[in-house]
Design a protein around this motif. Structure first.
Motif, PDB file in Angstrom:
ATOM      1  N   ARG A  26     -22.429 -20.955  29.201  1.00  0.00           N
ATOM      2  CA  ARG A  26     -24.142 -21.493  29.791  1.00  0.00           C
ATOM      3  C   ARG A  26     -23.963 -22.839  29.562  1.00  0.00           C
ATOM      4  O   ARG A  26     -24.032 -24.311  30.387  1.00  0.00           O
ATOM      5  N   GLU A  27     -22.849 -23.330  28.163  1.00  0.00           N
ATOM      6  CA  GLU A  27     -22.241 -24.566  28.244  1.00  0.00           C
ATOM      7  C   GLU A  27     -21.752 -25.123  29.519  1.00  0.00           C
ATOM      8  O   GLU A  27     -21.597 -26.892  29.659  1.00  0.00           O
ATOM      9  N   GLU A  28     -20.592 -24.224  29.677  1.00  0.00           N
ATOM     10  CA  GLU A  28     -19.640 -24.605  30.246  1.00  0.00           C
ATOM     11  C   GLU A  28     -20.121 -25.201  31.958  1.00  0.00           C
ATOM     12  O   GLU A  28     -19.984 -25.639  32.708  1.00  0.00           O
ATOM     13  N   LEU A  29     -21.170 -24.076  32.370  1.00  0.00           N
ATOM     14  CA  LEU A  29     -22.049 -23.978  34.006  1.00  0.00           C
ATOM     15  C   LEU A  29     -22.807 -25.595  33.496  1.00  0.00           C
ATOM     16  O   LEU A  29     -22.878 -26.185  34.835  1.00  0.00           O
ATOM     17  N   LYS A  30     -23.209 -25.301  32.318  1.00  0.00           N
ATOM     18  CA  LYS A  30     -24.169 -27.248  32.007  1.00  0.00           C
ATOM     19  C   LYS A  30     -23.493 -27.775  32.049  1.00  0.00           C
ATOM     20  O   LYS A  30     -24.359 -29.297  33.547  1.00  0.00           O
ATOM     21  N   THR A  31     -22.311 -27.813  32.298  1.00  0.00           N
ATOM     22  CA  THR A  31     -21.695 -29.195  31.997  1.00  0.00           C
ATOM     23  C   THR A  31     -20.764 -29.790  33.732  1.00  0.00           C
ATOM     24  O   THR A  31     -20.742 -30.829  34.449  1.00  0.00           O
ATOM     25  N   GLU A  32     -20.257 -28.727  33.744  1.00  0.00           N
ATOM     26  CA  GLU A  32     -20.410 -28.541  35.333  1.00  0.00           C
ATOM     27  C   GLU A  32     -21.373 -28.868  36.086  1.00  0.00           C
ATOM     28  O   GLU A  32     -20.752 -29.229  37.412  1.00  0.00           O
ATOM     29  N   PHE A  33     -22.455 -28.259  36.385  1.00  0.00           N
ATOM     30  CA  PHE A  33     -23.443 -28.222  37.360  1.00  0.00           C
ATOM     31  C   PHE A  33     -24.369 -29.193  37.030  1.00  0.00           C
ATOM     32  O   PHE A  33     -25.663 -28.678  37.264  1.00  0.00           O
ATOM     33  N   GLY A  34     -24.738 -29.428  35.991  1.00  0.00           N
ATOM     34  CA  GLY A  34     -26.255 -29.227  35.228  1.00  0.00           C
ATOM     35  C   GLY A  34     -26.939 -28.515  35.240  1.00  0.00           C
ATOM     36  O   GLY A  34     -27.085 -27.694  34.886  1.00  0.00           O
ATOM     37  N   LYS A  35     -28.347 -29.233  35.703  1.00  0.00           N
ATOM     38  CA  LYS A  35     -29.624 -28.494  35.516  1.00  0.00           C
ATOM     39  C   LYS A  35     -29.419 -27.367  36.842  1.00  0.00           C
ATOM     40  O   LYS A  35     -29.750 -25.674  35.915  1.00  0.00           O
ATOM     41  N   MET A  36     -28.331 -26.820  37.718  1.00  0.00           N
ATOM     42  CA  MET A  36     -28.426 -25.965  38.544  1.00  0.00           C
ATOM     43  C   MET A  36     -27.084 -25.357  37.470  1.00  0.00           C
ATOM     44  O   MET A  36     -28.030 -24.087  37.906  1.00  0.00           O
ATOM     45  N   GLY A  37     -26.917 -25.120  37.138  1.00  0.00           N
ATOM     46  CA  GLY A  37     -26.186 -24.303  35.713  1.00  0.00           C
ATOM     47  C   GLY A  37     -26.413 -23.825  35.688  1.00  0.00           C
ATOM     48  O   GLY A  37     -26.243 -22.333  35.248  1.00  0.00           O
ATOM     49  N   GLU A  38     -28.293 -24.628  34.453  1.00  0.00           N
ATOM     50  CA  GLU A  38     -28.567 -23.793  33.467  1.00  0.00           C
ATOM     51  C   GLU A  38     -29.275 -22.285  34.875  1.00  0.00           C
ATOM     52  O   GLU A  38     -28.837 -21.337  34.047  1.00  0.00           O
ATOM     53  N   HIS A  39     -29.771 -22.581  35.825  1.00  0.00           N
ATOM     54  CA  HIS A  39     -30.366 -22.073  36.561  1.00  0.00           C
ATOM     55  C   HIS A  39     -28.976 -20.707  37.325  1.00  0.00           C
ATOM     56  O   HIS A  39     -29.409 -19.699  37.219  1.00  0.00           O
ATOM     57  N   LEU A  40     -28.197 -21.026  37.448  1.00  0.00           N
ATOM     58  CA  LEU A  40     -27.056 -19.504  37.776  1.00  0.00           C
ATOM     59  C   LEU A  40     -27.039 -19.383  36.645  1.00  0.00           C
ATOM     60  O   LEU A  40     -26.171 -18.367  36.338  1.00  0.00           O
ATOM     61  N   TYR A  41     -26.798 -19.993  35.314  1.00  0.00           N
ATOM     62  CA  TYR A  41     -26.866 -18.745  34.497  1.00  0.00           C
ATOM     63  C   TYR A  41     -27.909 -17.528  34.279  1.00  0.00           C
ATOM     64  O   TYR A  41     -27.531 -16.385  33.698  1.00  0.00           O
ATOM     65  N   TRP A  42     -28.909 -17.684  34.578  1.00  0.00           N
ATOM     66  CA  TRP A  42     -30.369 -17.138  34.600  1.00  0.00           C
ATOM     67  C   TRP A  42     -29.907 -16.085  35.524  1.00  0.00           C
ATOM     68  O   TRP A  42     -30.327 -15.057  36.369  1.00  0.00           O
ATOM     69  N   GLN A  43     -29.416 -16.573  37.019  1.00  0.00           N
ATOM     70  CA  GLN A  43     -29.539 -15.805  38.170  1.00  0.00           C
ATOM     71  C   GLN A  43     -28.531 -15.334  37.855  1.00  0.00           C
ATOM     72  O   GLN A  43     -28.514 -13.715  37.882  1.00  0.00           O
TER      73      GLN A  43
END
Ligand SMILES: [Mg+2]
Length: 361
Positions: free
Chosen positions: A217-234
């Protein structure tokens, strides 16, 4: 590591989407078009190369043509393709027929576009798969059009499902097979992954849902911001958004009270610009359009007048046009000597905007 708590989502959600809607209607009405690449857009040779593809049939899609592409580019890819200008009057009639069919199965219908909606059928005793088959059957029987449906327990999976087996297919995604389904999806199938995000994933070597799920989740947030968080759950198939079926608000608008009354046309115009700007932003955010533009004017003696202009079709959400219309109503109703304590601009007779309709113009 505890990633999230699993709660069993017991809802039954369908995402129904007609296949290449505008193109399919035109092929239905003119069967000779079926074997040819058909592009719903103004012919760029008759339009100075302007225009955008609203949709295209599958023969055209095989040549790489897709909606939102410039008509000029489509012409290059399919020099012998047929270009037809969209006939929204006709599509609206079919759209109403389809939405009527949806409402036979549930009142919880969230329209997304002319040809697309989410249905919450949790209260129906039949299984989601059975309902999907019946809906597809009724649409085909009554409109002679094919559709695709995703069946699942949330909107995200239902939407991914309808896209997966398109055209003319059904995908059922349940708690048992959801991870298997998501893991095999290509990264660009996930919601919100556009060209730029895709390029970034390419660089990271992430190509599918499984690899996405392995990112932290951290990696996704760092790379993609809010979208990264969405993608984590998707990637985990988690989505709690409800089917928003309740009738939309009757109007949307902004008003402003002034400490010092406005006495000059210039000042009024500046305020109209401000009000229209925030109205347009709010309508774009809510993906709605409206047919009636209203203004409200109150003077220092608290006399209030409202005026409105109603059109047959929704107003284009163009700020300059709306400011001009508001200013015209003001000028037509207010004499040269005025003192304005309050100004308001609102839109009523609302309906949901469709992406395709908006992107055409
Ligand atoms: Mg569609």
């Amino acid at each position: 590591m505890v990633e999230f708590l699993t709660t069993i989502d017991k809802r039954k959600i369908l995402h129904v989407d007609l296949d290449a809607f505008y193109a399919q209607i035109e092929m239905r009405d003119q069967p000779e078009l079926r074997s040819k690449p058909l592009i719903i857009a103004r012919d760029p040779t008759q339009n100075n190369g302007h225009g955008v593809v609203a949709t295209a049939n599958y023969a055209a899609r095989q040549l790489g043509i897709h909606s939102a592409m410039s008509a000029f580019e489509a012409k290059r890819l399919a020099p012998n393709g047929i270009f037809l200008s969209p006939n929204f009057t006709k599509y609206k009639v079919v759209s109403a027929q389809i939405h009527d069919i949806f409402r036979r199965f549930t009142n919880k219908v969230e329209p997304v576009a002319f040809d697309e909606a989410y249905l919450d059928v949790t209260a129906n005793v039949l299984s989601g798969a059975t309902l999907a088959a019946e809906i597809r059957h009724q649409i085909l029987k009554e409109t002679h059009l094919t559709s695709s449906i995703g069946v699942s327990h949330n909107k995200l999976l239902a939407k991914l499902g309808s896209e997966y087996n398109k055209p003319n297919g059904v995908t059922v995604i349940n708690h048992e097979n959801q991870l298997q389904f998501l893991d095999c999806l290509s990264i660009s199938a996930f919601r919100g992954v556009g060209r730029k995000t895709k390029e970034k994933f390419d660089k990271l070597g992430i190509t599918n849902g499984l690899e996405l799920r392995q990112m932290s989740r951290e990696e996704l947030k760092t790379e993609f911001g809010k979208m990264g968080e969405h993608l984590y759950w998707q990637a985990r198939g988690v989505h709690f958004g409800a089917v928003e079926w309740q009738r939309q608000r009757q109007s949307v608008g902004k008003e402003e009270t002034f400490d010092r009354a406005l006495r000059e046309t210039n000042a009024v115009q500046i305020e109209f610009k401000r009000l229209v700007n925030s109205l347009v932003m709010s309508m774009n955010r809510q993906k709605i359009v409206g047919r009636t533009l209203n203004i409200k004017i109150r003077d220092e003696q608290f006399n209030t007048i409202t005026r409105a202009i109603t059109q047959d079709d929704p107003w284009t959400l163009n700020e300059a046009t709306l400011v001009m219309a508001a200013q015209t109503m003001f000028d037509d109703n207010i004499g040269p000597d005025f003192s304005v304590r309050l100004l308001g601009v609102s839109m009523s007779n609302l309906q949901s905007a469709t992406f395709e309709e908006m992107s055409l113009f």
